[in-house]
Enzyme design. Sequence first.
Site, short mmCIF file in Angstrom:
data_model
loop_
_atom_site.label_atom_id
_atom_site.label_comp_id
_atom_site.label_asym_id
_atom_site.label_seq_id
_atom_site.Cartn_x
_atom_site.Cartn_y
_atom_site.Cartn_z
N ASP A 1 -3.35 4.19 2.46
CA ASP A 1 -4.95 4.42 2.62
C ASP A 1 -5.53 3.11 2.97
OD1 ASP A 1 -4.88 2.89 0.54
OD2 ASP A 1 -6.10 4.24 -0.75
N GLU B 1 -9.89 -21.31 -14.34
CA GLU B 1 -10.03 -21.95 -13.01
C GLU B 1 -11.32 -22.48 -13.25
OE1 GLU B 1 -11.25 -20.73 -8.69
OE2 GLU B 1 -12.25 -20.13 -10.39
N ASP C 1 -12.04 -16.70 -14.31
CA ASP C 1 -12.36 -17.42 -13.06
C ASP C 1 -13.91 -18.22 -13.40
OD1 ASP C 1 -12.72 -16.25 -10.12
OD2 ASP C 1 -14.79 -16.34 -10.91
N ASP D 1 -2.21 -1.03 -3.50
CA ASP D 1 -2.32 -0.29 -4.62
C ASP D 1 -1.12 -0.53 -5.82
OD1 ASP D 1 -0.03 1.40 -3.88
OD2 ASP D 1 -1.41 2.29 -2.57
N ASP E 1 0.82 -1.17 0.10
CA ASP E 1 -0.07 0.12 -0.07
C ASP E 1 0.95 1.16 -0.01
OD1 ASP E 1 -1.94 1.86 0.60
OD2 ASP E 1 -2.25 1.32 2.61
N ASP F 1 -6.78 -11.29 -14.57
CA ASP F 1 -8.05 -12.08 -14.23
C ASP F 1 -9.20 -11.77 -14.91
OD1 ASP F 1 -9.53 -13.82 -12.53
OD2 ASP F 1 -7.89 -13.35 -10.91
N HIS G 1 -5.60 -17.34 -3.39
CA HIS G 1 -6.23 -16.28 -2.69
C HIS G 1 -7.44 -17.15 -2.04
CE1 HIS G 1 -8.06 -16.17 -6.52
NE2 HIS G 1 -8.98 -15.65 -5.86
N ASP G 2 -7.60 -18.42 -2.41
CA ASP G 2 -8.91 -19.05 -2.18
C ASP G 2 -8.49 -20.11 -1.12
OD1 ASP G 2 -10.59 -17.50 -3.55
OD2 ASP G 2 -10.66 -18.76 -5.23
N ASN H 1 0.43 4.23 -1.04
CA ASN H 1 -0.37 5.76 -0.72
C ASN H 1 -0.79 5.87 0.95
OD1 ASN H 1 -2.81 4.39 -1.11
ND2 ASN H 1 -3.61 5.84 -2.40
C1 NOJ Z 1 -13.11 -18.24 -7.97
C2 NOJ Z 1 -12.17 -16.84 -7.23
O1 NOJ Z 1 -10.86 -17.29 -7.26
C3 NOJ Z 1 -12.81 -16.66 -5.91
O2 NOJ Z 1 -12.06 -15.84 -5.34
C4 NOJ Z 1 -14.15 -16.06 -6.19
O3 NOJ Z 1 -14.86 -15.89 -5.11
C5 NOJ Z 1 -15.17 -17.01 -6.83
N1 NOJ Z 1 -14.30 -17.53 -8.20
C6 NOJ Z 1 -16.08 -16.23 -7.69
O4 NOJ Z 1 -15.68 -15.19 -8.62
#
Ligand code: NOJ
Length: 561
Positions: free
Chosen positions: A25, A258, A203, A29, A21, A98, A331-332, A23
């Site tokens: 906030d 994905e 996605d 970013d 980050d 993405d 990130h999941d 700046n």
């Molecule tokens: C897969 C993404 O990786 C996830 O983070 C998201 O919540 C779902 N698809 C819905 O877009």
Amino acid sequence: MKTDWYKNAVVYQIYPFSFCDANNDGWGDIEGIISKLDYVRDLGATAIWFSPLYKSPDKDYGYDISDYRAIDEKFGSMADFDRLLDECHKRGLKVIMDMVVNHSSTEHPWFKEAITSPDSPYRDYYIIRPGVREGDKLLPPTNWVSCFTGTAWERIGETDEFYLHLFCTEQADLNWENPKVRQEVVDILNFWLEKGVDGFRFDVFNLASKVYPLRDDTAKKTFQKGAQYFVDGPRMHEFLKELNEKALSHFDCYTVGESYRPSPENAREYVKAENKELDTIFNFAHLESDNINGLKFFRKPFDLVQFKDGLFGPQKANFGEGWNTLVLENHDNPRSVSRFSIDTKHYRYEAATMLAALTFMGFGIPFIYMGEEIGMTNSHFDSIDEMKDPVSHFVFDLMHSYGMPKRLAFSFIKFGARDHARVPMAWNGGTNGGFNAGHEPWQSLYTEYEKINAEKDLAAEKSVYRFYQKLLAIKKTNPAAIGGSVEEYDHDSKQIMAYSREYEGTRLFVVGNFSKRPVQYRLPGWTKYAETLLDNYGEFSAAVGTVTLRPYEAAVLEVKA
Ligand code: NOJ
């Protein structure tokens, strides 16, 4: 136009909210990302996948897009993005965007139009159906369940109609049957490709085609009501081919899909080179080896054989047909080193490096999630209020609504939460872990940042980052590590994972101990003349015969043709 650059690529994933980050906030970013590009390049990455940077009301933190051609203000401007693209390219880093087009945000102008004027052409951009009247009740059009719990339908105001959302209520599914929607997607792809981006991560791509007419799912045994009518739908392959014809194939563009629980047959077809659909898809099957049926919040004892089956299944299926990807984190998912029954207290470095060597020396493109390269562990959340992910809250509320005490429900959430990966990146032990200059971050800080951070790791004798550097250097240049065939050894072992890669006579042997106890292992005879390319204890002798592998010890051996 198309080249094979992706085949020896190493992709680093950045979740922009939490990377850096600049700046101050509270939100990561683009300026912050630019300031860290040397770090990413020096690791050995050759491409970056950016989780969504587009305009979004953030109901699902960027995965609900309200303008596919705009950068969200909290990350910067389009001019900042152009500079980011340029700065990446200057460093030899490709840029993968993405692309979330199974659904849009309900704040997208298309959706707003669609629900306010019944005659609008945008109505057919979404999947809108009348509810079912039962006495004085109005039920959803079908019994489908959202991937994020609850019904997959939301009533439109006081009308009798509902729209479909396979994720959050604010993520309305787009109607891919409508050629105008597909043309919009083509135009969006071309917009970014013309700017110079090098690829896309699609996605949940395999949910775009649904089975029509929509109907109730009456199957007794199903992991999710409706899934048989929205996973790998009948026009999925056709849709992907169309995107290729009209956009992707006109550029040197790499794609990774994905997919949401694809069938093995479909998974193979999506990536078969001759089909011209996608270059690769993600495979997460091995990440189900410590939970029950892929339900992330339900722990079970780690099963190494399942891990191997999951990891090697697609490597074997795709070899010679299409390309593959290798993933430990994103990130999941929670942090890998905190999973798989690993003793992080004593062996964090050994386990993080073992996991990396065993996973990324396989057949496929390594995808490394920010923080994984310094062995970041799970964060210690104290309460659900410290978690931002809507899914953590949905599941917590659901469990509690069934009478589960809050503390117990929270222990489930803590095990599988996506929030672990979404806390700010730990750059150093100073203010806010170096994420910013002190403004409260959007998501609670990584609780371990004083002990585990990039600065400390790089200065340590046992540095996960430096191990990754060596590993990735081999991965990118060694022909057997890139395109070699894969043969597994001792598949049924519950402690050891071992396999070979072979290309034109050069053979690699990759072996590792998944347990915190020493394990005796008999090396295959052909490794007799091997050289050790990499090991995480720094003293693996490519000994003949039986060796004792120490806790989480891993090595990569090479026999040259
Ligand atoms: C897969 C993404 O990786 C996830 O983070 C998201 O919540 C779902 N698809 C819905 O877009």
